[in-house]
Scaffold this active site. Structure first.
Site, PDB file in Angstrom:
ATOM      1  N   ASP A  10      -1.219 -10.000   8.125  1.00 28.41           N
ATOM      2  CA  ASP A  10      -1.116  -9.263   6.856  1.00 28.41           C
ATOM      3  C   ASP A  10      -0.109  -8.152   7.101  1.00 28.41           C
ATOM      4  OD1 ASP A  10      -1.440  -8.227   4.369  1.00 28.41           O
ATOM      5  OD2 ASP A  10      -3.600  -7.887   4.509  1.00 28.41           O
ATOM      6  N   GLU A  60       5.526 -12.408   0.498  1.00 30.06           N
ATOM      7  CA  GLU A  60       5.919 -11.479  -0.559  1.00 30.06           C
ATOM      8  C   GLU A  60       7.197 -10.748  -0.146  1.00 30.06           C
ATOM      9  OE1 GLU A  60       2.145  -9.149  -1.284  1.00 30.06           O
ATOM     10  OE2 GLU A  60       1.452 -10.728   0.046  1.00 30.06           O
ATOM     11  N   ARG A 103       0.795  -1.236   0.000  1.00 35.74           N
ATOM     12  CA  ARG A 103       0.000   0.000   0.000  1.00 35.74           C
ATOM     13  C   ARG A 103       0.824   1.281   0.000  1.00 35.74           C
ATOM     14  NH1 ARG A 103      -2.269  -4.008   2.595  1.00 35.74           N
ATOM     15  NH2 ARG A 103      -4.444  -4.492   2.125  1.00 35.74           N
ATOM     16  N   HIS A 129       3.114 -12.614  -6.067  1.00 43.81           N
ATOM     17  CA  HIS A 129       1.981 -12.821  -5.160  1.00 43.81           C
ATOM     18  C   HIS A 129       1.438 -14.253  -5.267  1.00 43.81           C
ATOM     19  CE1 HIS A 129      -1.342 -11.619  -2.623  1.00 43.81           C
ATOM     20  NE2 HIS A 129      -0.981 -10.354  -2.652  1.00 43.81           N
ATOM     21  N   HIS A 147      -0.815  -2.470  -4.482  1.00 46.66           N
ATOM     22  CA  HIS A 147      -0.215  -3.302  -5.526  1.00 46.66           C
ATOM     23  C   HIS A 147      -0.202  -2.626  -6.901  1.00 46.66           C
ATOM     24  CE1 HIS A 147       0.241  -6.369  -2.604  1.00 46.66           C
ATOM     25  NE2 HIS A 147      -0.917  -6.994  -2.732  1.00 46.66           N
TER      26      HIS A 147
END
Ligand code: GLA
Length: 382
Positions: free
Chosen positions: A281, A347, A113, A209, A138
């Protein structure tokens, strides 16, 4: 020492891992790989044809789409030699275009982000499409995951993907020439090399991803997978998942993966950060920082199938996403519905929102410099 055992240690050493990190694992057989295969995989609404390429080597087989550079399938043997596709995805093109939460895709120009879709570089403010609450995620609503890449074979088990992102695309300055190389090494490790150059100052943060489920996509949840992350700190976020700027210790929190533990062990802790992410996350601050050669970042093991994966990278960060937004609305490759926690993403990246965070490692790329990043996935069984 057996040949297979030697191979895994050699691969681990190449990845900067210790023999212990590769501990007890059976490596896949070596080999030179067979010629990359190409087949049609449908067309986009404007008639552009999409192709699927297959490369295989050392017991690993991957299928890659020219659309989004998507790893559509990643097949690995389990401890008894039985193969499964361990990555979430779809069996046809349309859902990748309309519904995909970035399954298998290349992410750019900026992984994760950017707060409120704005950043300032050399005194100029740039505005990006906002596509995730108030933020840009992204690379915007038509990032690299939704572009058609030029794919060329690069020897028996390697593909080169290139894409030129025009100046101003998705709000980002500079023409960005991107080259991503997917390679299966002799032991079947999957290596991703990223390169980019620009003709004007810009920012870049590229990643992959892939959603992993080492028991096989569509087989259920990943909460029993054991995950280790070589990070003493992580970057806590606010309620829109933008880092606060703090590098917080993982010690004493659900984010402590320094010793591998089942992903599900602490995922139901009522910790503010777990609540914000609806699970994990978060960006982990890798202890090794930015490195010249790939260093160990994470290790993942599925006790059921015996499959394991080590990730080594040159990047300073690792976003661990526990598939929180999978909500039972997508039907995957083998016809099974994907539910929350059915896969995880690891990631490798620079930290989220870096363009707005002066204390984070810089993501600025200037003309004359080459962006370079390498991530290696080493597979085996135990
Ligand atoms: C990243 C983000 C998540 C989510 C997924 C895709 O991992 O950090 O919040 O957007 O991509 O759904």
């Amino acid at each position: 020492m057996s040949t297979t055992r030697r191979t895994v240690i050699a691969t681990a050493a190449a990845a900067g891992l210790t023999a212990a990190a590769a501990g007890g694992a059976q490596a896949h057989r070596g080999g030179s790989g067979s010629a990359p295969r190409r087949e049609p995989f449908g067309s986009l609404a404007d008639g552009t044809k999409v192709e699927r390429w297959t490369i295989s080597r050392g017991g690993t087989r991957i299928k890659v789409l020219s659309y989004g550079g998507i790893v559509q399938s990643l097949e690995l043997p389990d401890r008894t030699g039985r193969y499964a596709n361990v990555s979430l995805g779809f069996d046809s093109l349309d859902p990748y275009v309309s519904d995909s939460p970035y399954f298998g895709a290349l992410i750019g120009r900026f992984g994760n982000r950017i707060a409120k879709g704005k950043f300032t570089l050399d005194g100029t403010e740039y505005t990006l499409p906002v596509n995730d609450g108030p933020n840009s995620l992204h690379g915007g609503d038509k990032g690299f995951d939704k572009r058609v890449w030029n794919v060329t074979p690069n020897g028996p088990a390697s593909l080169v993907l290139t894409y030129t992102s025009p100046d101003g695309e998705m709000g980002y300055p500079g023409t960005l020439d991107v080259k991503v190389t997917y390679t299966l090494t002799a032991s079947g490790a999957f290596q991703i090399d990223y390169e980019a150059t620009t003709d004007a100052p810009t920012v870049a943060n590229l990643t992959s991803h892939i959603y992993f489920n080492l028991a096989g996509e569509g087989s259920g949840g990943i909460y029993d997978h054991r995950l280790g992350i070589a990070a003493t700190r992580f970057t806590p976020v606010n309620d829109t998942l933008i880092p606060t700027g703090e590098l917080a210790p993982v010690a004493g929190t659900p984010f402590d993966f320094r010793q591998p533990k089942p992903i599900g062990r602490d995922i139901r802790e009522s910790h503010e950060q777990v609540l914000y992410g609806q699970g994990f996350d978060h960006n982990f601050v890798l202890d090794k920082g930015i490195t010249g050669k790939p260093e160990q970042a994470a290790t993942l093991y599925d006790p059921l199938s015996g499959r394991r994966m080590d990730i080594a990278t040159t990047e300073p960060g690792l976003q661990f996403y526990s598939g929180n937004f999978l909500d039972g609305t997508l039907t995957g490759t083998s016809g099974k519905v994907y539910r929350q926690g059915d896969a995880l993403c690891l990631e490798t990246q620079h930290f989220p929102d870096s363009p707005n965070q002066p204390d984070f490692p810089s993501t600025v790329l200037r003309p004359g410099k080459t962006y370079r990043s390498t991530t290696l996935h080493t597979f085996g069984t135990r």
